[in-house]
Motif scaffolding. Structure first.
Motif, PDB file in Angstrom:
ATOM      1  N   MET A 171      32.609  41.899  33.662  1.00  0.00           N
ATOM      2  CA  MET A 171      32.380  40.486  33.325  1.00  0.00           C
ATOM      3  C   MET A 171      32.671  39.580  34.526  1.00  0.00           C
ATOM      4  SD  MET A 171      33.568  40.217  29.327  1.00  0.00           S
ATOM      5  CE  MET A 171      35.271  40.504  29.699  1.00  0.00           C
ATOM      6  N   ILE A 172      33.644  39.955  35.335  1.00  0.00           N
ATOM      7  CA  ILE A 172      33.932  39.144  36.536  1.00  0.00           C
ATOM      8  C   ILE A 172      32.705  39.151  37.450  1.00  0.00           C
ATOM      9  CG2 ILE A 172      35.313  39.075  38.680  1.00  0.00           C
ATOM     10  CD1 ILE A 172      37.719  39.945  36.916  1.00  0.00           C
ATOM     11  N   GLU A 173      32.109  40.342  37.582  1.00  0.00           N
ATOM     12  CA  GLU A 173      30.910  40.464  38.420  1.00  0.00           C
ATOM     13  C   GLU A 173      29.739  39.701  37.785  1.00  0.00           C
ATOM     14  OE1 GLU A 173      29.481  44.503  38.869  1.00  0.00           O
ATOM     15  OE2 GLU A 173      28.446  43.971  40.732  1.00  0.00           O
ATOM     16  N   LYS A 174      29.539  39.926  36.487  1.00  0.00           N
ATOM     17  CA  LYS A 174      28.396  39.338  35.789  1.00  0.00           C
ATOM     18  C   LYS A 174      28.407  37.804  35.843  1.00  0.00           C
ATOM     19  CE  LYS A 174      26.440  39.248  31.114  1.00  0.00           C
ATOM     20  NZ  LYS A 174      26.674  39.717  29.744  1.00  0.00           N
ATOM     21  N   TYR A 175      29.593  37.221  35.629  1.00  0.00           N
ATOM     22  CA  TYR A 175      29.655  35.755  35.561  1.00  0.00           C
ATOM     23  C   TYR A 175      30.117  35.114  36.870  1.00  0.00           C
ATOM     24  CZ  TYR A 175      28.964  36.552  30.602  1.00  0.00           C
ATOM     25  OH  TYR A 175      28.449  36.948  29.407  1.00  0.00           O
ATOM     26  N   GLY A 176      30.446  35.940  37.853  1.00  0.00           N
ATOM     27  CA  GLY A 176      30.875  35.387  39.139  1.00  0.00           C
ATOM     28  C   GLY A 176      32.170  34.609  39.034  1.00  0.00           C
ATOM     29  N   ILE A 177      33.152  35.206  38.360  1.00  0.00           N
ATOM     30  CA  ILE A 177      34.448  34.524  38.156  1.00  0.00           C
ATOM     31  C   ILE A 177      35.174  34.375  39.504  1.00  0.00           C
ATOM     32  CG2 ILE A 177      36.709  34.696  36.990  1.00  0.00           C
ATOM     33  CD1 ILE A 177      34.347  34.369  34.993  1.00  0.00           C
ATOM     34  N   ASN A 178      35.735  33.190  39.738  1.00  0.00           N
ATOM     35  CA  ASN A 178      36.457  32.922  40.990  1.00  0.00           C
ATOM     36  C   ASN A 178      37.965  32.992  40.842  1.00  0.00           C
ATOM     37  OD1 ASN A 178      34.014  30.626  40.816  1.00  0.00           O
ATOM     38  ND2 ASN A 178      34.019  31.945  42.613  1.00  0.00           N
ATOM     39  N   ILE A 179      38.451  32.688  39.627  1.00  0.00           N
ATOM     40  CA  ILE A 179      39.895  32.621  39.407  1.00  0.00           C
ATOM     41  C   ILE A 179      40.215  33.432  38.160  1.00  0.00           C
ATOM     42  CG2 ILE A 179      41.862  31.081  38.963  1.00  0.00           C
ATOM     43  CD1 ILE A 179      40.082  28.823  40.246  1.00  0.00           C
ATOM     44  N   LEU A 180      41.134  34.370  38.271  1.00  0.00           N
ATOM     45  CA  LEU A 180      41.526  35.187  37.114  1.00  0.00           C
ATOM     46  C   LEU A 180      43.021  35.029  36.880  1.00  0.00           C
ATOM     47  CD1 LEU A 180      41.090  37.438  34.957  1.00  0.00           C
ATOM     48  CD2 LEU A 180      41.584  39.095  36.778  1.00  0.00           C
ATOM     49  N   TYR A 181      43.364  34.654  35.659  1.00  0.00           N
ATOM     50  CA  TYR A 181      44.771  34.405  35.305  1.00  0.00           C
ATOM     51  C   TYR A 181      45.116  35.303  34.122  1.00  0.00           C
ATOM     52  CZ  TYR A 181      48.831  31.407  34.008  1.00  0.00           C
ATOM     53  OH  TYR A 181      50.072  30.917  33.712  1.00  0.00           O
ATOM     54  N   THR A 182      46.035  36.236  34.304  1.00  0.00           N
ATOM     55  CA  THR A 182      46.371  37.147  33.218  1.00  0.00           C
ATOM     56  C   THR A 182      47.856  37.510  33.237  1.00  0.00           C
ATOM     57  OG1 THR A 182      45.744  39.211  32.121  1.00  0.00           O
ATOM     58  CG2 THR A 182      45.663  39.224  34.514  1.00  0.00           C
ATOM     59  N   ALA A 183      48.221  38.529  32.447  1.00  0.00           N
ATOM     60  CA  ALA A 183      49.633  38.878  32.299  1.00  0.00           C
ATOM     61  C   ALA A 183      49.907  40.248  32.922  1.00  0.00           C
ATOM     62  CB  ALA A 183      49.992  38.904  30.816  1.00  0.00           C
ATOM     63  N   PRO A 184      51.136  40.472  33.383  1.00  0.00           N
ATOM     64  CA  PRO A 184      51.474  41.763  33.985  1.00  0.00           C
ATOM     65  C   PRO A 184      51.151  42.952  33.086  1.00  0.00           C
ATOM     66  CG  PRO A 184      53.236  40.206  34.385  1.00  0.00           C
ATOM     67  CD  PRO A 184      52.262  39.524  33.467  1.00  0.00           C
ATOM     68  N   THR A 185      51.341  42.784  31.775  1.00  0.00           N
ATOM     69  CA  THR A 185      51.102  43.903  30.870  1.00  0.00           C
ATOM     70  C   THR A 185      49.630  44.336  30.916  1.00  0.00           C
ATOM     71  OG1 THR A 185      51.442  44.691  28.630  1.00  0.00           O
ATOM     72  CG2 THR A 185      50.790  42.400  28.836  1.00  0.00           C
ATOM     73  N   ALA A 186      48.720  43.376  31.045  1.00  0.00           N
ATOM     74  CA  ALA A 186      47.292  43.708  31.135  1.00  0.00           C
ATOM     75  C   ALA A 186      47.004  44.420  32.452  1.00  0.00           C
ATOM     76  CB  ALA A 186      46.462  42.434  31.022  1.00  0.00           C
ATOM     77  N   ILE A 187      47.640  43.950  33.509  1.00  0.00           N
ATOM     78  CA  ILE A 187      47.423  44.571  34.819  1.00  0.00           C
ATOM     79  C   ILE A 187      47.928  46.012  34.786  1.00  0.00           C
ATOM     80  CG2 ILE A 187      48.013  44.452  37.280  1.00  0.00           C
ATOM     81  CD1 ILE A 187      48.447  41.346  36.676  1.00  0.00           C
ATOM     82  N   ARG A 188      49.132  46.196  34.245  1.00  0.00           N
ATOM     83  CA  ARG A 188      49.693  47.557  34.190  1.00  0.00           C
ATOM     84  C   ARG A 188      48.831  48.457  33.312  1.00  0.00           C
ATOM     85  NH1 ARG A 188      54.907  44.649  33.941  1.00  0.00           N
ATOM     86  NH2 ARG A 188      54.698  44.721  31.680  1.00  0.00           N
ATOM     87  N   GLY A 189      48.334  47.904  32.211  1.00  0.00           N
ATOM     88  CA  GLY A 189      47.488  48.675  31.302  1.00  0.00           C
ATOM     89  C   GLY A 189      46.207  49.123  32.001  1.00  0.00           C
TER      90      GLY A 189
END
Ligand code: PRX
Length: 629
Positions: A344-362
């Motif tokens: 989805m980042i590629e598809k929509y050309g996202i520039n800024i991503l804000y998430t939580a450590p748990t998602a990153i670790r997952g």
């Protein structure tokens, strides 16, 4: 930027990042804000539209009940929608949405304004007035944003209950807020399955008696119970002639309530944190603009849920105030495959991503190959929130997702603070695991039991020393509970976190010092889990603690004393786990349940969770002089 050499492992921003950043010299801005913080926030407030300007920036005549921008007239929705519709942003995308099943929708600022007005008119026709509370319970679809804005537009107070909560949690939040209207979806998609939200709501409504109208959004389409005279379909209402696309905006006082949001505290029931139109608007607009360095052409994605404060401040209000294009995704990060987010980042050309450590670790666990199938070169800035990010996850995020060119904004804040409090900006040198320093205009410290600053690198209580615009104004229905935040040291706000500050003034969060557990970044109180367990016929007493977990940060461990005559069995353990899930929500389901014959208590009868934790971790229990036996 200061030329001082920083200690430890430091990641310096690139020339390109600094050149692009709104704030190139953090130190200078901070110095200026320190000299006169009300003046700093006043300047920030001037970037927004007001129907009438304030008489005073801060009114501290009735501490700790601070007021901001007193005398000012506004409505946050004006700055989120109406102001943009009058400019070239009219046709700019406000929202891009993708459903878990691949459906997608977009809304320009014009369209979001139209849908909001239509729904405001529906709410008005049902008798919703300024100050009335409206509970919203649904998944991540555009209608949740429309519902929140529609309430705020007419001065009603929204109370969003996260869709991952269940029957009892929803019932007590509806009842405490005394909501007469509930906005709910028939269901939500989660990993290809349907979470039956309307069914949960029906059960909750049997336990509380305040709701007169239930407005149901059709999302998943399965058959649902519609109670005549009470339940109405959103899509039918939105097609009625009264749902016109013009709806006069309610001009409110800066200090009028915008929303309440329930969160867990140390003891007892969740508390409703109250935020107001004016200060919250200034705080979220300013912090998002400078920390995530929002530019006109950006596409921004905060992957949180609108049902938590991160979603309120940085999916809904902050991004719209900044006139940015936000992306919202309905489902699970790894559905149907672990590359969903990256695709989805590629598809929509996202520039800024804000998430939580748990998602990153997952997502880290699935390996880099899933990421490397996609072109993520649109990414410019990354963010983290909700719990401390371990340096290993930070470095993976930086290298694999950010390709060593996207600064990571680790933002420390709370439901109560409403806005980022400790956070860097892209031009600030970063240390993995530290949110760097308080935002300009915010004064914080780490102190000992007596309230004295501790030495560099020593652990202590994290406190906030001066009021800030998006601060909690009260606990709904419970001002005494609000005062508790300010009761340990005069004039100082206790965050409930422990932290240390290094020799460069960088803050490092250690964790909660109270009975709040952060599970996958979600905030839960031991009391909620314990009372759910005790509500089961078999349980006499229960205690819950959080123990470290590789992906979730913390996992819930519980200790249960059964009523006499009840047989211990693995089936009962499973039944109890399901019971907690049904009452509080799947997020509260204990990882582990152990049957015990007694629980360690103080002489005054308080469960000593600290001892349970030490025992489970094989650590020294420390001082046990207050133990009953
Ligand atoms: O313990 C801190 C942790 O989350 C708590 C606030 O939880 P909540 O009100 O649910 O808001 C979460 C999203 C703003 C804090 O007291 N916390 C939040 N952000 C961070 C964090 N811990 C470490 N680092 C962070 N960036």
């Amino acid at each position: 930027m200061s030329s001082k050499k920083l200690s430890g492992e430091v990641f310096y921003p690139s020339e390109e990042t600094i050149n692009k950043a709104h704030i190139k010299d953090w130190e200078a801005l901070d110095k200026q804000a320190k000299k006169d913080y009300p003046g700093f926030w006043e300047k920030m407030a001037e970037e927004l539209h007001w129907f009438h300007k304030w008489d005073k920036v801060i009114d501290d005549s009735n501490k700790p009940f601070y007021k901001w921008f007193t005398g000012a007239k506004t409505n946050i929705v004006y700055n989120c929608l109406d102001a943009h519709v009058k400019t070239f942003r009219r046709n700019k995308l406000a929202l891009i949405w993708e459903g878990e099943n691949g459906e997608s929708k977009t809304y320009s600022y014009f369209a979001l304004h139209r849908e909001t007005c239509k729904f405001s008119n529906i709410l008005k026709s049902l008798g919703v007035q300024k100050g009335d509370r409206v509970t919203i319970y649904m998944g991540r679809t555009p209608e949740i944003i429309i519902a929140m804005l529609a309430c705020a537009r007419i001065g009603a107070v929204h109370s969003v209950v996260y869709g991952g909560f269940s029957v009892e949690s929803l019932a007590e939040r509806i009842e405490d807020s005394n909501s007469k209207v509930l906005i709910v979806a028939d269901g939500a998609y989660q990993r290809g399955k349907i979470v039956e939200l309307k069914k949960i709501a029906d059960e909750a409504l049997q336990r509380c008696g305040t709701v007169e109208h239930v407005l149901v959004i059709k999302r998943t389409g399965q058959e649902v119970n519609m109670e005549q005279g009470r339940d109405m379909w959103y899509h039918e209402l939105m097609n009625l002639p009264i749902a016109t696309q013009n709806c006069a905006l309610e001009i409110v006082d800066a200090e009028d309530p915008l929303f309440i949001l329930y969160t867990s505290g140390t003891t007892g029931k969740p508390k409703a944190i109250l935020h107001t139109h004016g200060g919250y608007m200034v705080g979220t607009h300013t912090t998002l603009k400078y920390v995530f360095d929002i530019h006109e052409e950006d596409r921004y994605w905060c992957a949180a849920d609108p049902g938590w404060i991160t979603g309120h401040s940085y999916i809904v209000y902050g991004p719209l105030l900044n006139g940015t294009t936000s992306f919202l995704y309905e489902g699970a990060p790894n559905y149907p495959y672990p590359n969903r987010w990256w695709a989805m980042i590629e598809k929509y050309g996202i520039n800024i991503l804000y998430t939580a450590p748990t998602a990153i670790r997952g997502l880290m666990r699935f390996g880099e190959a899933w990421v490397n199938r996609h072109n993520l070169s649109s990414l410019r800035i990354l963010g983290s929130v909700g719990e401390p990010i371990n340096p290993e996850a930070w470095k993976w995020y930086n290298r694999v997702i950010g390709k060593d060119k996207c600064p990571i904004m680790d933002t420390w804040w709370q439901t109560e603070t409403g806005m980022f409090m400790i956070a860097p900006m892209p031009s600030v040198p970063l240390k993995p695991g530290s949110g760097t320093r308080p935002f300009p205009g915010i004064e914080m410290d780490v102190v000992d039991e007596k309230g004295k600053s501790v030495k560099p690198n020593e652990e202590g209580f994290l406190i906030i020393k001066t009021p800030w615009p998006a601060m909690i104004r009260n606990v709904w229905n419970d001002p005494e509970r609000y005062k508790q935040y300010w009761s340990k040291y005069p004039g100082v706000y206790m965050t409930g976190d422990s932290a240390r500050k290094d020799e460069d003034g960088y803050f490092w969060i250690i964790g909660r010092v109270d009975d709040v557990i952060k599970v996958s970044g979600y905030r839960l109180g031991t009391a909620e889990i314990e009372s759910a367990l005790v509500s089961h016929y078999s349980v006499a007493e229960a205690a819950a603690i959080g123990l470290p977990h590789e992906v979730k940060g913390n996992a819930i461990y519980t200790y249960v004393i059964l009523k006499s005559g009840i047989e211990k069995s693995p089936q009962l353990i499973e039944e109890l786990r399901q019971h907690v899930s049904h009452e509080v929500g799947p997020i509260a389901k204990p990882e582990h349940i152990e049957f015990v014959d007694s629980l360690p208590k103080t002489r005054s009868g308080k469960i000593m969770r600290r001892l349970l934790k030490a025992k489970a971790l094989g650590q020294d229990p420390g001082n046990i002089s207050t133990l009953e036996d």
